[in-house]
Motif scaffolding. Structure first.
Motif, mmCIF file in Angstrom:
data_model
loop_
_atom_site.group_PDB
_atom_site.id
_atom_site.type_symbol
_atom_site.label_atom_id
_atom_site.label_comp_id
_atom_site.label_asym_id
_atom_site.label_seq_id
_atom_site.Cartn_x
_atom_site.Cartn_y
_atom_site.Cartn_z
ATOM 1 N N SER A 150 0.843 -1.195 0.000
ATOM 2 C CA SER A 150 0.000 0.000 0.000
ATOM 3 C C SER A 150 0.876 1.243 0.000
ATOM 4 O O SER A 150 1.804 1.353 0.805
ATOM 5 N N SER A 151 0.585 2.182 -0.893
ATOM 6 C CA SER A 151 1.378 3.417 -0.966
ATOM 7 C C SER A 151 1.217 4.254 0.297
ATOM 8 O O SER A 151 2.120 4.985 0.697
ATOM 9 N N SER A 152 0.060 4.119 0.952
ATOM 10 C CA SER A 152 -0.192 4.887 2.176
ATOM 11 C C SER A 152 0.289 4.162 3.424
ATOM 12 O O SER A 152 0.337 4.741 4.512
ATOM 13 N N LYS A 154 -1.317 1.803 4.763
ATOM 14 C CA LYS A 154 -2.502 1.412 5.522
ATOM 15 C C LYS A 154 -3.379 0.478 4.697
ATOM 16 O O LYS A 154 -3.359 0.507 3.471
#
Length: 246
Positions: A150-152, A154
């Motif tokens: 996940s790039s975030s 989360k």
């Protein structure tokens, strides 16, 4: 073994080639066997108590279920008697193990209250892993688990609910990812999600935890969508593209 009458002789030749071949044998022997069984449309043979413990995932009820099935088949086909016990054939043990694994996959139920179809996801995951096992170049060694990228950093709430249900029901096993590149970073890939060993044989894949498959958030959402058309289009670098019939 099914494929070679002189398989131990062949592996012996490989060992005598030197350290390079010895390392190759150590890393790829089991993966090559799974590949050969799959492309030959044959079931890998399993027998012995240690194999039963590993395939049951050290879950007592699965171990007892497998043992019970073995004895039932042995009584029916081998005239096994408890009063005069004898060794049970590897074929009977193998047949029983596959029967229980297939039974477990068939019995996976849906969760209507949160609109998640567990069986569709497991079949899709199993077929993706199987496609990797059938790759001649063996880009992934015996995959049966995944992490989430996940790039975030989360995981979306719907995915979190989904994974929690699978873990609670014992379909997936959650464990720490020991190969996270940055030890100080806590993100979506902090954990691995392993298909319980009892389900792996139904897809003729390895129960051993070797190399993972990495899914991004979009791919995970596709896998949990219960949309077989979208799931079928999902390609994790394997050929042919995975097909999911539910």
């Amino acid at each position: 073994m099914i494929f070679f009458n002189h398989d131990y002789y062949i592996w012996g030749i490989v060992r005598n080639k030197g350290k390079k071949y010895d390392m190759y044998l150590h890393n790829y022997k089991e993966a090559l066997l799974y590949y050969l069984y799959l492309v030959s449309s044959k079931n890998k043979v399993y027998s012995g108590f240690r194999a039963l413990v590993n395939i049951s995932g050290r879950t007592l009820r699965y171990l007892l279920e497998i043992c019970n099935e073995i004895f039932e088949i042995a009584i029916a086909n081998e005239k096994f008697l408890y009063v005069e016990p004898k060794a049970i054939s590897y074929k009977t043990q193998t047949d029983a193990i596959y029967e229980i694994s297939n039974k477990r996959v068939r019995q996976i139920s849906a969760i209507p209250e949160i609109e998640i179809n567990i069986r569709t996801f497991i079949i899709a995951l199993g077929k993706i892993c199987q496609a990797h096992h059938k790759e001649l170049r063996i880009s992934k060694i015996e995959p049966n688990h995944f992490s989430i990228k996940s790039s975030s950093g989360k995981i979306e709430e719907n995915i979190g609910i989904f994974l929690k249900e699978y873990i609670t029901r014992g379909v997936l096993i959650k464990c720490k990812n020991s190969k996270v590149k940055n030890a100080n970073y806590i993100g979506a890939d902090e954990y691995l999600y392993v298909l319980h060993p009892i389900y792996t044989l139904s897809f003729q894949i390895s129960w051993r935890r070797k190399q993972k498959i990495e899914f991004d958030i979009k791919e995970i959402n596709t896998l949990i969508s219960n949309n077989t058309a979208k799931i079928t289009s999902l390609d994790k670098g394997t050929q042919p593209i995975v097909k999911c019939n539910g």
